[in-house]
Design a protein around this motif. Structure first.
Motif, PDB file in Angstrom:
ATOM      1  N   ASN A   3      25.162 -27.058 -18.890  1.00  0.00           N
ATOM      2  CA  ASN A   3      25.161 -26.129 -17.768  1.00  0.00           C
ATOM      3  C   ASN A   3      24.857 -26.918 -16.501  1.00  0.00           C
ATOM      4  N   PRO A   4      25.855 -27.115 -15.606  1.00  0.00           N
ATOM      5  CA  PRO A   4      25.635 -27.958 -14.424  1.00  0.00           C
ATOM      6  C   PRO A   4      24.589 -27.399 -13.472  1.00  0.00           C
ATOM      7  N   THR A   5      24.495 -26.067 -13.368  1.00  0.00           N
ATOM      8  CA  THR A   5      23.482 -25.461 -12.487  1.00  0.00           C
ATOM      9  C   THR A   5      22.089 -25.774 -12.995  1.00  0.00           C
ATOM     10  N   ARG A   6      21.889 -25.575 -14.296  1.00  0.00           N
ATOM     11  CA  ARG A   6      20.584 -25.869 -14.891  1.00  0.00           C
ATOM     12  C   ARG A   6      20.266 -27.354 -14.756  1.00  0.00           C
ATOM     13  N   ALA A   7      21.274 -28.201 -14.962  1.00  0.00           N
ATOM     14  CA  ALA A   7      21.062 -29.645 -14.859  1.00  0.00           C
ATOM     15  C   ALA A   7      20.643 -30.041 -13.447  1.00  0.00           C
ATOM     16  N   PHE A   8      21.243 -29.416 -12.433  1.00  0.00           N
ATOM     17  CA  PHE A   8      20.867 -29.721 -11.044  1.00  0.00           C
ATOM     18  C   PHE A   8      19.452 -29.242 -10.738  1.00  0.00           C
ATOM     19  N   LEU A   9      19.149 -28.003 -11.135  1.00  0.00           N
ATOM     20  CA  LEU A   9      17.837 -27.435 -10.823  1.00  0.00           C
ATOM     21  C   LEU A   9      16.716 -28.244 -11.461  1.00  0.00           C
ATOM     22  N   LEU A  10      16.893 -28.596 -12.732  1.00  0.00           N
ATOM     23  CA  LEU A  10      15.826 -29.258 -13.480  1.00  0.00           C
ATOM     24  C   LEU A  10      15.947 -30.779 -13.444  1.00  0.00           C
ATOM     25  N   GLY A  11      16.901 -31.255 -12.650  1.00  0.00           N
ATOM     26  CA  GLY A  11      17.062 -32.688 -12.470  1.00  0.00           C
ATOM     27  C   GLY A  11      16.804 -33.076 -11.024  1.00  0.00           C
ATOM     28  N   PRO A  12      17.856 -33.272 -10.217  1.00  0.00           N
ATOM     29  CA  PRO A  12      17.687 -33.733  -8.827  1.00  0.00           C
ATOM     30  C   PRO A  12      16.792 -32.838  -7.971  1.00  0.00           C
ATOM     31  N   LEU A  13      16.935 -31.510  -8.096  1.00  0.00           N
ATOM     32  CA  LEU A  13      16.136 -30.622  -7.247  1.00  0.00           C
ATOM     33  C   LEU A  13      14.657 -30.705  -7.609  1.00  0.00           C
ATOM     34  N   LEU A  14      14.356 -30.634  -8.895  1.00  0.00           N
ATOM     35  CA  LEU A  14      12.958 -30.724  -9.323  1.00  0.00           C
ATOM     36  C   LEU A  14      12.349 -32.062  -8.924  1.00  0.00           C
ATOM     37  N   LYS A  15      13.110 -33.121  -9.086  1.00  0.00           N
ATOM     38  CA  LYS A  15      12.622 -34.447  -8.699  1.00  0.00           C
ATOM     39  C   LYS A  15      12.349 -34.509  -7.199  1.00  0.00           C
ATOM     40  N   GLY A  16      13.194 -33.836  -6.422  1.00  0.00           N
ATOM     41  CA  GLY A  16      13.034 -33.864  -4.972  1.00  0.00           C
ATOM     42  C   GLY A  16      11.800 -33.141  -4.479  1.00  0.00           C
ATOM     43  N   VAL A  17      11.425 -32.036  -5.142  1.00  0.00           N
ATOM     44  CA  VAL A  17      10.278 -31.257  -4.653  1.00  0.00           C
ATOM     45  C   VAL A  17       8.958 -31.680  -5.294  1.00  0.00           C
ATOM     46  N   SER A  18       9.015 -32.479  -6.354  1.00  0.00           N
ATOM     47  CA  SER A  18       7.764 -32.959  -6.957  1.00  0.00           C
ATOM     48  C   SER A  18       8.008 -34.203  -7.790  1.00  0.00           C
ATOM     49  N   ARG A  19       7.846 -35.342  -7.159  1.00  0.00           N
ATOM     50  CA  ARG A  19       8.076 -36.596  -7.887  1.00  0.00           C
ATOM     51  C   ARG A  19       7.043 -36.805  -8.988  1.00  0.00           C
ATOM     52  N   SER A  20       5.775 -36.495  -8.715  1.00  0.00           N
ATOM     53  CA  SER A  20       4.739 -36.743  -9.720  1.00  0.00           C
ATOM     54  C   SER A  20       4.900 -35.810 -10.917  1.00  0.00           C
ATOM     55  N   PHE A  21       5.142 -34.512 -10.663  1.00  0.00           N
ATOM     56  CA  PHE A  21       5.324 -33.591 -11.778  1.00  0.00           C
ATOM     57  C   PHE A  21       6.597 -33.918 -12.534  1.00  0.00           C
ATOM     58  N   TYR A  22       7.614 -34.386 -11.836  1.00  0.00           N
ATOM     59  CA  TYR A  22       8.872 -34.737 -12.492  1.00  0.00           C
ATOM     60  C   TYR A  22       8.642 -35.834 -13.524  1.00  0.00           C
ATOM     61  N   LEU A  23       7.769 -36.797 -13.194  1.00  0.00           N
ATOM     62  CA  LEU A  23       7.448 -37.850 -14.155  1.00  0.00           C
ATOM     63  C   LEU A  23       6.827 -37.252 -15.413  1.00  0.00           C
ATOM     64  N   THR A  24       5.908 -36.304 -15.221  1.00  0.00           N
ATOM     65  CA  THR A  24       5.268 -35.649 -16.361  1.00  0.00           C
ATOM     66  C   THR A  24       6.295 -34.867 -17.167  1.00  0.00           C
TER      67      THR A  24
END
Length: 350
Positions: A3-24
């Motif tokens: 699902n490209p929408t889900r992949a964007f939301l939980l990939g690039p967008l999530l990484k953009g708004v929280s780098r530290s949480f994205y690592l976790t």
């Protein structure tokens, strides 16, 4: 099919708004990533609404409550998303925050696609987190008013830390039992209680670290009853030179925070050593949080908003790297955490 929408939301967008949480998040087992990542995005969108000070608290509260209703299944034919794009997104200085608000519609659609269990859990955690944001908007004055208000007593602060972080520990535990059955050997009630304390440890760390900045937007989370006991007022805390005078209050709250961190350690050690990813996701915030408290304990100007006790990025990466050697061993994990707690206690004169 992906699902490209889900992949964007939980990939690039999530990484953009929280780098530290994205690592976790990336280190979590696969089944837990989507519901936890989506819950984070929805809560972050709500937090962005609540923190947009160019809009009146009354308007922010109305939009926040509307978002909560949407998360819980209400429909409004896109009216909230359009309003956010028009009134809130344009106020964001960071493009990632703007993209997050503009992506709220797709995020709600992804929420509807989760399993019934995960959807219910995400709705509950986002609802509770928005209660914490609602508490802020109803309790404290408009950031632009020049007024200042303090919480009344410690129990109010304790309840607040549950609403904005302790509940996350409950959610995290629920997701672990659901997606990794048999992993946690302790009873669910024990782990839920420890999870709440874990979240409170991290939020109390934030409260103490950010005190100087919060005071300047009219918010004193340090309770009035405690201020009275030390002969202080919220206005006194606005003067950085009073950092030394207010240190005994900080020390008392730091001890309460360290008590929470002991429970966070027990939570982490209840995760089997072979569940390396889940252990790392818990160990990192503990080690970074304790490093923050160590900086705070050494900070003679802790009320100065220009001298915030913040762990530098290169130190975060060092902590992450060193944790890889610790995580398989209960003894090494316990030693590392208790050693850091003891270092803080020594700084506090214990």
């Amino acid at each position: 099919m992906p699902n490209p929408t889900r992949a964007f939301l939980l990939g690039p967008l999530l990484k953009g708004v929280s780098r530290s949480f994205y690592l976790t998040l990336r280190v979590l087992p696969v089944g837990m990533r989507d519901p936890i990542g989506l819950a984070y995005l929805l809560a972050r969108a709500a937090d962005t609404i609540a923190d947009t000070s160019l809009i009146s608290p009354e308007q922010r509260l109305a939009m926040l409550l509307s978002l909560r209703e949407q998360v819980n299944g209400a429909t409004d034919d896109g009216a909230l998303v359009r309003r956010l794009a028009a009134e809130v997104a344009g106020q964001q200085m960071q493009s990632d925050e703007k993209r997050l608000l503009e992506s709220l519609g797709p995020a709600l659609e992804v929420l509807s696609q989760l399993s019934e269990f995960d959807r219910k859990a995400v709705r509950e955690i986002v609802s509770t987190l928005t209660e914490g944001m609602e508490f802020d908007l109803r309790t404290f004055p408009d950031e632009r008013s020049g007024q200042l208000a303090a919480l009344r007593e410690y129990e109010e602060l304790d309840r607040y830390t549950y609403l904005v972080a302790g509940c996350v520990g409950e959610f995290w535990t629920t997701m672990t039992y659901a997606h990794m059955p048999g992993t946690l050997k302790e009873l669910p009630g024990v782990m839920q209680r420890r999870g709440v304390r874990f979240g409170k440890a991290l939020q109390m760390t934030n409260v103490l670290r950010d005190c100087g900045k919060d005071l300047r937007i009219g918010r004193c989370y340090l309770p009035q009853t405690m201020l009275d006991r030390y002969g202080l007022s919220a206005q006194d805390l606005l003067v950085p030179a009073n950092s030394v005078r207010a240190r005994p209050l900080m020390v008392e709250l730091l001890h309460k925070t360290l008590d929470h961190f002991h429970e966070a350690l027990d939570y982490t050690l209840a995760i089997p050593s072979l569940s390396v990813r889940l252990r790392l996701a818990c160990l990192w915030p503990i080690l970074i949080g304790l490093e923050t408290l160590l900086l705070l304990a050494d900070n003679d100007a802790w009320l100065d908003p220009d001298k915030v006790s913040k762990v530098r990025r290169n130190e975060v990466y060092r902590i992450i790297a060193s944790s890889l050697l610790l995580v398989p061993s209960n003894g090494l994990v316990r030693h590392a955490v208790e050693k850091r707690i003891r270092q803080i206690e020594i700084r506090l004169g214990v």
